[in-house]
Design a protein around this motif. Structure first.
Motif, PDB file in Angstrom:
ATOM      1  N   LEU A  86     -46.000 123.495 -57.441  1.00  0.00           N
ATOM      2  CA  LEU A  86     -45.806 122.317 -56.599  1.00  0.00           C
ATOM      3  C   LEU A  86     -46.500 121.120 -57.236  1.00  0.00           C
ATOM      4  O   LEU A  86     -47.531 121.265 -57.899  1.00  0.00           O
ATOM      5  N   LYS A  91     -38.906 119.146 -57.351  1.00  0.00           N
ATOM      6  CA  LYS A  91     -38.532 119.787 -58.614  1.00  0.00           C
ATOM      7  C   LYS A  91     -37.272 119.143 -59.165  1.00  0.00           C
ATOM      8  O   LYS A  91     -36.289 118.934 -58.446  1.00  0.00           O
ATOM      9  N   HIS A 129     -43.695 129.363 -47.004  1.00  0.00           N
ATOM     10  CA  HIS A 129     -43.765 128.066 -46.329  1.00  0.00           C
ATOM     11  C   HIS A 129     -42.817 128.037 -45.134  1.00  0.00           C
ATOM     12  O   HIS A 129     -41.906 128.857 -45.011  1.00  0.00           O
ATOM     13  N   TRP A 142     -47.251 124.991 -46.602  1.00  0.00           N
ATOM     14  CA  TRP A 142     -47.445 126.185 -47.411  1.00  0.00           C
ATOM     15  C   TRP A 142     -48.760 126.865 -47.033  1.00  0.00           C
ATOM     16  O   TRP A 142     -49.773 126.200 -46.821  1.00  0.00           O
ATOM     17  N   ASP A 181     -45.181 117.947 -49.161  1.00  0.00           N
ATOM     18  CA  ASP A 181     -45.714 119.306 -49.108  1.00  0.00           C
ATOM     19  C   ASP A 181     -47.152 119.233 -48.621  1.00  0.00           C
ATOM     20  O   ASP A 181     -47.929 118.379 -49.074  1.00  0.00           O
ATOM     21  N   LEU A 198     -48.178 115.752 -51.948  1.00  0.00           N
ATOM     22  CA  LEU A 198     -48.755 117.096 -51.972  1.00  0.00           C
ATOM     23  C   LEU A 198     -50.164 117.016 -51.385  1.00  0.00           C
ATOM     24  O   LEU A 198     -51.147 116.852 -52.100  1.00  0.00           O
TER      25      LEU A 198
END
Length: 253
Positions: A86, A91, A129, A142, A181, A198
């Motif tokens: 991550l 991605k 997740h 996650w 995330d 993130l």
């Protein structure tokens, strides 16, 4: 660093400088690139995560590690196929790489917006997740597979979208990244970190166990989540309202 060149550089010419670099992976300190050891589904496991703030990015990659000096980042991570990688951005592509007869996964991410080095982030983990979409943008929480199976991430997932929407409406600002995330680490000394795209948390501040259905624990999680979402927004515009006010307004709703 001073680079001694063999000859004078010619104006208008293109030069390429290649540097080799290595940095430490810490276990006892949660800074730079570090490892977490934990137990999940009855097995001993490990993950790698980053904590660049305030000046630990220089331990992970060569850079001008000052917040006023911003850049875009093109991040590629080579990792074991059984792990997930991550980073700040979604991605872009994934491929395989053969190293001495072993298959490794190469995960490349989209280019980040301009940002300081301390907000660059990545995690390599064997996690599950839960996810939802808020205004067309994916939100994923996650955590350890046991925690996801037990529904411990559901509360954080259910409040994160409304917090984003509330702050966007309040300030008439759209969240600039295509995804978010949020990951719960078994051990994270900094409590939480607002990396763009993130966000990293100590799991005690993001996960809600079935026997912790108390208003106090829900308030703590709401407080931390709203705080980190506010600080990781572009220009920190969302921080004009306190995270305590956000938590109270969410509960009033």
């Amino acid at each position: 660093m001073v680079l001694e060149l063999r000859e004078a550089l010619q104006p208008g010419s293109l030069y390429e400088l290649q540097l080799s670099f290595s940095g430490p992976v810490y276990q006892d300190f949660r800074e730079g690139l570090f490892i977490n050891l934990y137990t999940d589904q009855g097995e001993r496991r490990a993950l790698l995560a980053s904590q660049m703030e305030p000046t630990f990015a220089r331990n992970v990659f060569p850079c001008f590690d000052e917040p006023a000096l911003k850049a875009t980042f093109n991040i590629t991570i080579i990792h074991h196929p059984s792990y997930v990688a991550l980073s700040n951005m979604p991605k872009l592509r994934q491929s395989e790489k053969d190293v001495n007869g072993s298959k490794w996964t190469v995960t490349t991410f989209h280019t980040t917006p301009r940002m300081p080095t301390y907000l660059a982030a990545f995690v390599i983990c064997d996690y599950d997740h839960v996810n939802r979409t808020e205004r067309g943008k994916e939100i994923r929480i996650w955590a350890r597979k046991d925690a996801i199976a037990n529904g411990n991430a559901d509360f954080a997932l259910n409040i994160t979208g409304p917090i984003f929407s509330f702050l966007e409406d309040l300030f008439n600002i759209s969240y600039p990244l295509p995804k978010t995330d949020m990951i719960a680490l078994p051990t994270f000394d900094n409590r939480a970190m607002e990396n763009w795209g993130l966000l990293i948390f100590d799991e005690s501040l993001l996960l809600l166990k079935p026997d912790e259905q108390l208003t106090e624990k829900k308030t703590v999680i709401s407080h931390i989540v709203s705080h980190e979402i506010g600080h990781q927004a572009r220009g920190k515009m969302f921080s004009l309202i306190s995270h305590e006010d956000v938590s109270q307004l969410l509960y009033q709703k």
